[in-house]
Design an enzyme around this catalytic site. Structure first.
Site, short mmCIF file in Angstrom:
data_model
loop_
_atom_site.label_atom_id
_atom_site.label_comp_id
_atom_site.label_asym_id
_atom_site.label_seq_id
_atom_site.Cartn_x
_atom_site.Cartn_y
_atom_site.Cartn_z
N GLY A 164 0.67 -1.28 -0.51
CA GLY A 164 0.03 0.29 0.15
C GLY A 164 0.59 0.93 -0.04
O GLY A 164 2.13 1.09 -0.37
N ILE A 166 2.60 2.89 2.69
CA ILE A 166 3.82 3.12 3.34
C ILE A 166 4.55 1.28 2.96
O ILE A 166 5.66 1.71 3.02
CB ILE A 166 3.47 2.43 4.65
N HIS A 294 6.52 1.12 18.54
CA HIS A 294 5.45 2.15 17.80
C HIS A 294 5.48 3.49 17.69
O HIS A 294 4.59 4.56 17.55
CB HIS A 294 4.09 1.67 17.94
N ILE A 295 6.68 3.84 17.20
CA ILE A 295 7.06 4.57 16.77
C ILE A 295 7.28 5.10 15.63
O ILE A 295 8.38 6.16 14.76
CB ILE A 295 8.38 4.75 17.61
N GLY A 296 7.01 4.53 14.54
CA GLY A 296 6.37 4.43 13.10
C GLY A 296 6.97 6.23 12.34
O GLY A 296 7.48 6.70 11.75
N SER A 297 5.20 6.69 12.84
CA SER A 297 5.12 8.07 12.96
C SER A 297 6.21 8.79 13.59
O SER A 297 5.48 10.11 13.83
CB SER A 297 3.45 8.24 12.59
P1 NDP Z 1 -2.70 0.98 2.51
O1 NDP Z 1 -4.11 0.87 2.87
O2 NDP Z 1 -2.03 2.15 1.61
O3 NDP Z 1 -1.86 0.01 2.50
C1 NDP Z 1 -2.78 -1.12 3.08
C2 NDP Z 1 -2.38 -2.80 2.44
O4 NDP Z 1 -2.44 -4.10 3.02
C3 NDP Z 1 -3.02 -2.02 1.01
O5 NDP Z 1 -2.39 -2.65 -0.43
C4 NDP Z 1 -3.42 -4.01 0.83
O6 NDP Z 1 -3.23 -4.75 -0.18
C5 NDP Z 1 -2.81 -4.77 1.65
N1 NDP Z 1 -3.44 -5.34 2.22
C6 NDP Z 1 -4.91 -5.86 3.04
N2 NDP Z 1 -5.48 -6.87 3.11
C7 NDP Z 1 -4.54 -7.80 2.75
C8 NDP Z 1 -3.88 -9.13 2.63
N3 NDP Z 1 -5.38 -10.04 3.01
N4 NDP Z 1 -3.04 -9.66 2.32
C9 NDP Z 1 -2.20 -8.93 2.29
N5 NDP Z 1 -2.13 -7.97 1.85
C10 NDP Z 1 -2.93 -6.68 2.27
O7 NDP Z 1 -2.41 1.51 3.95
P2 NDP Z 1 -0.79 2.45 4.89
O8 NDP Z 1 0.34 1.74 3.90
O9 NDP Z 1 -1.15 3.59 4.64
O10 NDP Z 1 -0.70 1.55 6.03
C11 NDP Z 1 -0.68 0.09 6.29
C12 NDP Z 1 -0.55 0.07 7.74
O11 NDP Z 1 -0.04 0.70 8.05
C13 NDP Z 1 -2.04 1.08 8.51
O12 NDP Z 1 -2.96 -0.14 8.53
C14 NDP Z 1 -1.45 0.19 9.67
O13 NDP Z 1 -1.82 -0.42 10.76
C15 NDP Z 1 -0.07 0.94 9.62
N6 NDP Z 1 0.60 1.55 10.31
C16 NDP Z 1 1.72 1.83 11.32
C17 NDP Z 1 2.85 2.96 11.79
C18 NDP Z 1 3.92 2.36 12.91
O14 NDP Z 1 3.37 3.76 13.63
N7 NDP Z 1 4.09 1.52 13.14
C19 NDP Z 1 2.38 4.12 11.14
C20 NDP Z 1 1.54 4.15 9.70
C21 NDP Z 1 -0.01 2.85 9.90
P3 NDP Z 1 -5.29 -4.32 -0.89
O15 NDP Z 1 -4.71 -2.37 -2.08
O16 NDP Z 1 -4.71 -5.35 -2.25
O17 NDP Z 1 -6.30 -3.61 -0.81
C1 DGY Z 2 -1.05 4.54 12.23
O1 DGY Z 2 -1.48 5.79 11.73
O2 DGY Z 2 -1.57 4.03 12.51
C2 DGY Z 2 -0.20 4.35 13.30
O3 DGY Z 2 -0.06 3.17 14.16
C3 DGY Z 2 0.65 5.20 14.21
O4 DGY Z 2 0.67 6.25 13.33
#
Ligand code: NDP
Ligand code: DGY
Length: 329
Positions: A164, A166, A294-297
């Site tokens: 996605g 990220i 959990h400091i990704g952002s």
């Molecule tokens: P997106 O919605 O852009 O990306 C999520 C991806 O997950 C999509 O490409 C989606 O694919 C994929 N996905 C969904 N279901 C499945 C599956 N069954 N198998 C494989 N892939 C799947 O969101 P972001 O990239 O913006 O964020 C992703 C996640 O990162 C957030 O939901 C959050 O949980 C986490 N996060 C963590 C942070 C941290 O601090 N560690 C910071 C920010 C986010 P498809 O398009 O095909 O549905």
């Molecule tokens: C999110 O936004 O989902 C992260 O986990 C924290 O920024």
């Protein structure tokens, strides 16, 4: 034009948030703000009490917003704005049923989170915490040909689970390290993958062939517990596992088994279940497991912009106008 006290809309904010966002809410002049003014989460009972009658709710990923909270808020509630891109803490079906709009923070945290993921990957695969520890504890006796050797990115195969926003940003950053093949899985192939020469493969292929497995998908019923015993048993013994999505995508008992038995080389986690992870958790006893809180952002600028976007989403929801980032329900 100023609203009278009766016209002011009640907004409940579940935490002290960066001042950039707070200022926007105050300046708007339409909110009667009620803030849980602490760096610690609002206790559930306080949340249920505080949210009563609210028109808007600004929440964090640590707040579980379910039917109980929505009922406690009552029929005024028009908008929920979360200071996160992840929305697995929101009971979407219940929210949709009640006609409530949802705002979230995609894109603005993509770079910071991808950067942290790369940092965690390099930290984990190159065994940096072990090295730092050895320097401090006197374990560094001399330069030794095989001491603290590890697996690098050059010539490797990287597998991204969930390409996605990220996931793609992670792939872009990893490619220049000399990655040979970039595999990815998801629900469908992505045209954007071309940019990183990404190969869309079945999960099974990705897990078996990758030297680095990076999880960046969202947490859904399909991805919950996806990385389990079977998953780890398919990984190479020399492979490194990285998760910066949500803790619940991983079965942590199975991960502990894979790490302690040498089934996989190492793991780096920015997310766990629960959060915080108890300090006596078995994963924390392992040298080949790096856990971050959990400091990704967590850069100042990203958190500032996230708070502004969260505030603007909330204000748009309150006034019935277009949100900068509305989650399509
Ligand atoms: P997106 O919605 O852009 O990306 C999520 C991806 O997950 C999509 O490409 C989606 O694919 C994929 N996905 C969904 N279901 C499945 C599956 N069954 N198998 C494989 N892939 C799947 O969101 P972001 O990239 O913006 O964020 C992703 C996640 O990162 C957030 O939901 C959050 O949980 C986490 N996060 C963590 C942070 C941290 O601090 N560690 C910071 C920010 C986010 P498809 O398009 O095909 O549905
Ligand atoms: C999110 O936004 O989902 C992260 O986990 C924290 O920024």
């Amino acid at each position: 034009y100023r609203m009278s006290a009766q016209q002011m809309l009640k907004v409940y904010v579940t935490r002290r948030i960066p001042q950039e966002g707070m200022k926007l809410l105050q300046k708007a002049g339409i909110c009667n703000l009620s803030v849980w003014d602490s760096d610690e989460p609002v206790p559930r009972a306080e949340l249920l009490k505080g949210v009563a009658g609210a028109h808007g709710l600004l929440c964090l990923l640590s707040d579980k917003i379910d039917a109980e909270v929505l009922d406690a808020a009552g029929p005024n509630l028009k908008v929920i704005s979360t200071l996160s891109v992840g929305f697995d803490h929101l009971a979407i079906d219940e929210i949709k049923k009640r006609g409530i709009r949802v705002g979230y923070t995609p894109d603005v945290l993509t770079d910071a989170t991808a950067e942290l993921t790369v940092a965690l990957l390099l930290t984990t695969c190159r065994r940096l915490p072990e090295g730092v520890e050895e320097v401090k504890n006197g374990g560094w006796s001399t330069w030794k040909p095989l001491w603290l050797c590890s697996y690098g990115l050059s010539g490797s195969t990287v597998g991204v689970i969930g390409l996605g926003r990220i996931g793609l940003a992670i792939a872009r950053r990893l490619k220049p390290f000399g990655v040979k093949r970039l595999l990815y899985t998801g629900r469908q192939p992505k045209p954007q993958a071309q940019e990183v020469d990404g190969e869309y493969v079945p999960l099974d292929t990705l897990v078996r062939e990758s030297d680095f497995v990076v999880v960046s998908c969202s947490l859904t019923p399909d991805t919950q517990g996806l990385c389990d015993k079977t998953f780890f048993s398919k990984m190479k013994k020399t492979s490194v596992f990285i998760n910066t999505s949500r803790g619940a995508v991983v079965n942590q008992e199975d991960l502990f088994g894979a790490l302690s038995s040498g089934q996989i080389a190492a793991a780096g986690l920015d997310v766990t279940t629960p959060e915080p992870l108890p300090t006596d958790h078995p994963l924390l006893s392992l040298k080949n497991c790096v856990v971050l809180p959990h400091i990704g952002s967590a850069t100042y600028s990203t958190r500032g912009v996230m708070s502004e976007l969260t505030a603007n989403n909330l204000l748009a929801g309150l006034t019935g106008s277009e949100m900068p980032s509305e989650l399509k329900l």
